[in-house]
Scaffold this motif. Structure first.
Motif, PDB file in Angstrom:
ATOM      1  N   ILE A   1       0.836  -1.201   0.000  1.00  0.00           N
ATOM      2  CA  ILE A   1       0.000   0.000   0.000  1.00  0.00           C
ATOM      3  C   ILE A   1       0.868   1.247   0.000  1.00  0.00           C
ATOM      4  O   ILE A   1       0.607   2.211  -0.735  1.00  0.00           O
ATOM      5  CB  ILE A   1      -0.952  -0.011   1.219  1.00  0.00           C
ATOM      6  N   SER A   2       1.923   1.254   0.806  1.00  0.00           N
ATOM      7  CA  SER A   2       2.803   2.427   0.856  1.00  0.00           C
ATOM      8  C   SER A   2       3.499   2.647  -0.485  1.00  0.00           C
ATOM      9  O   SER A   2       3.693   3.786  -0.913  1.00  0.00           O
ATOM     10  CB  SER A   2       3.840   2.267   1.972  1.00  0.00           C
ATOM     11  N   ILE A   3       3.856   1.555  -1.159  1.00  0.00           N
ATOM     12  CA  ILE A   3       4.527   1.661  -2.455  1.00  0.00           C
ATOM     13  C   ILE A   3       3.564   2.198  -3.512  1.00  0.00           C
ATOM     14  O   ILE A   3       3.891   3.124  -4.270  1.00  0.00           O
ATOM     15  CB  ILE A   3       5.076   0.281  -2.882  1.00  0.00           C
ATOM     16  N   VAL A   4       2.355   1.640  -3.581  1.00  0.00           N
ATOM     17  CA  VAL A   4       1.407   2.056  -4.614  1.00  0.00           C
ATOM     18  C   VAL A   4       0.933   3.492  -4.375  1.00  0.00           C
ATOM     19  O   VAL A   4       0.703   4.242  -5.324  1.00  0.00           O
ATOM     20  CB  VAL A   4       0.234   1.067  -4.692  1.00  0.00           C
ATOM     21  N   ALA A   5       0.804   3.902  -3.111  1.00  0.00           N
ATOM     22  CA  ALA A   5       0.459   5.298  -2.834  1.00  0.00           C
ATOM     23  C   ALA A   5       1.521   6.234  -3.399  1.00  0.00           C
ATOM     24  O   ALA A   5       1.210   7.279  -4.000  1.00  0.00           O
ATOM     25  CB  ALA A   5       0.302   5.505  -1.330  1.00  0.00           C
ATOM     26  N   ASP A   6       2.787   5.871  -3.219  1.00  0.00           N
ATOM     27  CA  ASP A   6       3.881   6.692  -3.748  1.00  0.00           C
ATOM     28  C   ASP A   6       3.880   6.686  -5.279  1.00  0.00           C
ATOM     29  O   ASP A   6       4.126   7.706  -5.917  1.00  0.00           O
ATOM     30  CB  ASP A   6       5.211   6.158  -3.213  1.00  0.00           C
ATOM     31  N   LEU A   7       3.576   5.540  -5.860  1.00  0.00           N
ATOM     32  CA  LEU A   7       3.488   5.440  -7.320  1.00  0.00           C
ATOM     33  C   LEU A   7       2.384   6.328  -7.879  1.00  0.00           C
ATOM     34  O   LEU A   7       2.575   7.014  -8.896  1.00  0.00           O
ATOM     35  CB  LEU A   7       3.216   3.991  -7.725  1.00  0.00           C
ATOM     36  N   ILE A   8       1.229   6.337  -7.233  1.00  0.00           N
ATOM     37  CA  ILE A   8       0.119   7.153  -7.702  1.00  0.00           C
ATOM     38  C   ILE A   8       0.489   8.632  -7.666  1.00  0.00           C
ATOM     39  O   ILE A   8       0.208   9.386  -8.609  1.00  0.00           O
ATOM     40  CB  ILE A   8      -1.134   6.870  -6.861  1.00  0.00           C
ATOM     41  N   ALA A   9       1.141   9.061  -6.585  1.00  0.00           N
ATOM     42  CA  ALA A   9       1.563  10.462  -6.490  1.00  0.00           C
ATOM     43  C   ALA A   9       2.576  10.802  -7.581  1.00  0.00           C
ATOM     44  O   ALA A   9       2.501  11.867  -8.211  1.00  0.00           O
ATOM     45  CB  ALA A   9       2.166  10.728  -5.107  1.00  0.00           C
ATOM     46  N   ALA A  10       3.526   9.900  -7.824  1.00  0.00           N
ATOM     47  CA  ALA A  10       4.531  10.148  -8.862  1.00  0.00           C
ATOM     48  C   ALA A  10       3.901  10.185 -10.245  1.00  0.00           C
ATOM     49  O   ALA A  10       4.288  10.995 -11.097  1.00  0.00           O
ATOM     50  CB  ALA A  10       5.617   9.063  -8.794  1.00  0.00           C
ATOM     51  N   ARG A  11       2.916   9.312 -10.497  1.00  0.00           N
ATOM     52  CA  ARG A  11       2.236   9.324 -11.790  1.00  0.00           C
ATOM     53  C   ARG A  11       1.459  10.621 -11.981  1.00  0.00           C
ATOM     54  O   ARG A  11       1.446  11.186 -13.087  1.00  0.00           O
ATOM     55  CB  ARG A  11       1.297   8.122 -11.900  1.00  0.00           C
TER      56      ARG A  11
END
Length: 322
Positions: free
Chosen positions: A302-312
């Motif tokens: 969850i922490s990884i995908v949250a960071d990915l969404i922000a970067a996208r």
């Protein structure tokens, strides 16, 4: 693997080439809560096939019924959620409203346009469509005024389509399984890379694409452009470092590695010894993910995908402003 907008456009191209009429529905405005964001697509063929989504299912059913009854013959706007009856019938959340632009498409007039858009998306190139209510469409250069890739003034839609973000996950581990599930739900295209026999043969999730090739080869061929992310999750320097070395010399928008701060510093030291300079190493997100803090594989994912969404989001906003 094709997904998202590219998949919808490819479906439209295939239906038109087969001689079917198609209606492309685009969310152009929302008010209040909306189950899908502005720019989302639903394509419906005259035989009742559909691709994409503009709601949780209630609007799709109504649009399928509308097109089954011949459908509009020119581009029109359709509003949902205007009346209390609408909100009760279509179950839009919290008083939300959605406005759709519905475009009728036929092969004789629109197939070349759709083929150009489909080709651009398959080649991972941004492309901008311009559509007028009542008829008329074309392809133009990117519009810097398009918020989040879409601008609509009530009469003209300018929609900048950007390539989908691909993710390469290195390592067939439990965290990778959760990352793949959550990231796929967030509309990333995900592939797992696992060259180690023991881990690859023990992978129990056939719905997640798995490649047995070496990560540096995959990155060089398919995961090196600015719309790609590379996540080193194997916890094995023999595999992770190989992928990170290639990714940090690519244009990938997101490069991360799992591990503690101590492990991350040791990894940076090894990569520096392999010739990466400070600027390249500064691109590495390690420890990966936002600090929630997380402990279990699902929490880490969850922490990884949250960071990915922000970067996208940052990537798309930056590209839309060019």
């Amino acid at each position: 693997m094709i997904s998202g907008q590219a998949s919808v456009m490819e479906s439209i191209r295939r239906w038109l080439a087969a001689g079917e009429r198609v209606w492309l529905c685009t969310i152009v405005e929302t008010w209040g809560s909306s189950p899908r964001p502005v720019g989302s697509w639903l394509a419906v063929s005259e035989t009742g096939h559909w691709s994409g989504s503009v709601s949780g299912g209630c609007l799709e059913e109504d649009l399928l019924q509308r097109t089954a009854a011949e459908g509009p013959v020119e581009s029109i706007l359709i509003d949902y959620g205007i009346t209390d009856g609408d909100r009760d019938r279509f179950q839009l959340p919290c008083g939300g409203r959605i406005r759709l632009l519905v475009e009728p498409l036929v092969a004789s007039d629109h197939l070349p346009h759709i083929e150009r858009v489909s080709r651009a998306l398959s080649e991972r190139q941004p492309i901008t469509r311009k559509v007028r209510v009542g008829g008329g469409m074309g392809l133009i250069g990117a519009d810097g005024n398009a918020r989040n890739g879409l601008a609509f003034d009530g009469q003209t839609l300018v929609h900048t389509l950007q390539p989908e973000c691909r993710l390469l996950l290195i390592g067939a581990v439990e965290v990778a399984r959760h990352v793949a599930e959550f990231a796929s739900a967030a509309e990333f295209t995900v592939t797992l890379c696992e060259p180690r026999d023991t881990f690859a043969e023990g992978w129990q999730y056939p719905h997640i694409p798995l490649s047995r090739r070496l990560p540096d080869d995959l990155i060089a061929e398919d995961y090196g452009d600015q719309w790609c992310g590379v996540l080193a999750l194997a916890h094995d320097p023999r595999v992770d470092d190989m992928g990170l070395l290639a990714a940090l010399q690519s244009q990938a928008f997101y490069i991360g590695a799992m591990g503690s701060r101590k492990t991350s510093e040791a990894r940076r030291s090894r990569l520096a010894d392999l010739g990466l300079d400070a600027a390249a190493l500064a691109r590495l997100r390690a420890p990966i993910g936002v600090n929630i803090p997380s402990k279990t594989p699902a929490e880490i994912a969850i922490s990884i995908v949250a960071d990915l969404i922000a970067a996208r989001h940052d990537l798309r906003a930056a590209q839309a402003s060019l």
